[in-house]
Design a protein around this motif. Structure first.
Motif, short mmCIF file in Angstrom:
data_model
loop_
_atom_site.label_atom_id
_atom_site.label_comp_id
_atom_site.label_asym_id
_atom_site.label_seq_id
_atom_site.Cartn_x
_atom_site.Cartn_y
_atom_site.Cartn_z
N ASP A 226 17.68 -12.73 -25.67
CA ASP A 226 19.43 -12.08 -26.50
C ASP A 226 19.56 -13.72 -27.77
O ASP A 226 19.40 -13.17 -28.54
CB ASP A 226 20.14 -11.82 -25.71
N ASP A 227 19.95 -14.90 -26.98
CA ASP A 227 20.37 -15.72 -27.77
C ASP A 227 19.20 -16.26 -28.55
O ASP A 227 19.63 -16.56 -30.02
CB ASP A 227 20.29 -17.19 -26.67
N LEU A 228 17.70 -16.51 -28.84
CA LEU A 228 16.90 -16.20 -29.68
C LEU A 228 16.89 -15.12 -30.76
O LEU A 228 16.77 -15.79 -32.12
CB LEU A 228 15.07 -16.47 -28.53
N ARG A 229 17.36 -14.16 -29.73
CA ARG A 229 17.24 -13.45 -31.55
C ARG A 229 18.68 -13.14 -32.72
O ARG A 229 18.25 -13.19 -33.09
CB ARG A 229 17.08 -11.56 -30.59
N GLY A 230 19.55 -14.04 -31.50
CA GLY A 230 20.84 -14.14 -32.47
C GLY A 230 20.97 -15.07 -33.24
O GLY A 230 21.05 -15.33 -33.97
#
Length: 544
Positions: A226-230
């Motif tokens: 999720d962090d990578l996507r955001g």
């Protein structure tokens, strides 16, 4: 006067001190000293009906909690039963330690009871495998095994425990005990230079994709994705299915994979699941970045793709993800590409919403009903297991806490997985979707669930067939040459009820939702036996 301690006490107390207190096990001669040593510790022995089930439970427990799973079995045939389950954990990057009893060292080569070359047998499906050589180092063996299992690419480790070492008494001195750091994984960071190079490659690409391997699909790691996507604004997809680019849980992913101009393999092996990045599955001009803790996998990608590999860097997947986020700055991914990928992955054929069958319940209807249960019970765990029916489940039902059979493509672990999921979080419901063939492997583990007070609901798609293989026969040889794949339309619900659990038989779609809710409300290990139409697994493509 210095107190004395047995080798078995070193094993039990080392696990207890490390906080590894859930032990999935099956009793046997060579490990009875460890059972005795467990008394007075905080160890919780979940004793199973088959050694392979103990390993599958340790596997699922590790994937869901992030802890190292522990399985304890006896030597000889107990060990051989357990080894068969290690390939599933190995392909899923699941950190666990298999502790097997072993013939005494003093009797080796003399025809000892159940004497086998156990360490050599387990070596091909583990990161490391050895036989303990001294009672004085048993606790250190445990620490070393846990450290190896958790480090780099996580995976299974095996240690054989000779029974004479377990029974040996020795003085309890400080040197017997490893410190907490001895159990901790060694961390291999990505480093600023490699992180910046990977980010530069992504910025230069028009249509980059980050493909995360099984180790980042474990529940505790999902937040990193999720962090990578955001933070990056780049599409990130998690891959852990043996169906690879045809994983129906990834929708029409194959369409956007073919359009990508850069693939970042983050702990994701270059293998059959992405068709070896060959055309037409992947554009011949597509470049690769490989960030992986295993130098052999980087070398494989270089050998397979040559100059198309623009960066290969040694790094643990989770620290690499954190480093990329820390050095990325503002999101840079293209919004149109991001939406194109998201739309493809979310796509499901609209006709699935209303499918019906004249020969039993349609698999899509069964899995939609399970999806409804998961929506009504946030925090529930989903288990998917089986050949064709498991794919329907992955496509139509979702949960943050999920365990599937994984890249190994093996089936039959669903019941042990479900038990381990309930043990990992006793407050959250667990629903498993399985085929009838897969269900038969470990049905007696319902006895384990009942004894240990671990309720779960197993939904069996019963088409009285080994359907995955039947579909191969149909495609490859024709209907007139299908044989050897039929099963009986068995009342699996009645078997579970006879064991003391809850059983439901469903033959109509309208009866599905009420049966599922009754099974959950029973508070018992439950089987919902759904008579389905035997259909092939879906391959999702959008109409052109």
């Amino acid at each position: 006067m210095t107190a004395t301690i047995r080798g078995a006490d070193l094993v039990a107390r080392a696990l207890d001190r490390a906080g590894l207190r859930t032990i999935f096990t099956l009793s046997g001669n060579h490990i009875m000293p460890v059972f005795d040593a467990a008394l007075g510790t905080g160890l919780d022995l979940i004793h199973t009906r088959h050694e392979a089930a103990a390993v599958h439970m340790a596997d699922a427990f590790a994937r869901l909690t992030g802890q190292c799973g522990i399985a304890l079995v006896t030597g000889g045939a107990g060990h051989t039963n357990a080894v068969a389950a290690l390939c599933t954990a190995q392909a899923a990057d699941s950190p666990l330690v298999l502790l097997s009893g072993h013939a005494g060292l003093r009797e080796l080569g003399r025809g000892a009871f159940q004497e086998l070359a156990q360490a050599e047998m387990a070596a091909p499906v583990t990161k490391a495998s050895w036989t303990a050589a001294s009672a004085a180092t048993l606790a250190h063996d445990i620490a070393r095994a846990v450290r190896i299992a958790l480090s780099g690419r996580p995976g299974p480790v095996h240690v054989s425990l000779p029974v004479d070492l377990l029974e040996e008494s020795l003085e309890d001195v400080p040197g017997l005990w490893p410190d907490a750091a001895a159990f901790a994984p060694a961390v291999q960071p990505l480093g600023a230079f490699a992180a910046d190079a990977a980010l530069a490659a992504m910025r230069a690409a028009a249509r980059p994709l980050i493909l995360a391997g099984p180790m980042l699909c474990h529940t505790p790691q999902l937040g990193l994705l999720d962090d990578l996507r955001g933070v990056l604004g780049v599409p990130v997809l998690a891959m852990e299915s043996p169906r690879g680019i045809n994983d129906p849980g990834l929708g029409a992913f194959a369409e956007v994979l073919a359009r990508a101009d850069l693939l970042v393999l983050l702990g994701k092996p270059h293998d059959f699941t992405i068709r070896f990045t060959e055309a037409p599955a992947v554009d011949p001009a597509c470049r690769l970045v490989v960030l992986d803790p295993d130098p052999a996998l980087i070398a494989r990608a270089a050998r397979e793709r040559g100059e198309r590999l623009v960066l290969g860097a040694l790094a643990d997947a989770a620290p690499a993800a954190r480093e990329l986020c820390a050095r990325a700055g503002a999101p840079f991914g293209d919004a149109a590409w991001r939406h194109e990928v998201a739309d493809a992955v979310a796509y499901r054929p609209p006709e699935w919403a209303g499918v019906a069958s004249q020969r039993g319940v349609h698999p899509a209807a069964m899995c939609r009903a399970v999806a409804g249960v998961l929506e009504r019970h946030p925090g529930a765990a989903l288990i998917c297991d089986g050949g064709e029916i498991g794919q329907w489940g992955q496509s139509l039902a979702s949960a943050r806490r999920r365990v599937i059979n994984g890249v190994a493509g093996s089936i039959g672990a669903g019941v042990p997985f479900a038990i381990a999921a309930r043990r990992a979080d006793p407050s959250a419901p667990v629903v498993a979707i399985m085929g009838d063939g897969a269900f038969g492997f470990h049905v007696m583990e319902f006895d384990t669930a009942l004894r240990c007070g671990l309720p779960m609901v197993v939904v069996v798609g019963n088409d009285a067939c080994w359907n995955a293989e039947h579909q191969i026969q149909l495609r490859s040889y024709g209907a007139e040459r299908t044989h050897g794949c039929t099963l009986l339309p068995t009342r699996y619900d009645a078997i579970v009820a006879a064991l003391g659990g809850h059983g439901e038989l469903v033959e109509r779609e309208a009866d599905l939702a009420p049966a599922l809710e009754r099974a959950l409300a029973s508070g018992k290990p439950a089987c919902v036996n759904v008579m389905i139409e035997g259909l092939p697994a879906p391959v999702v493509r959008r109409p052109r």
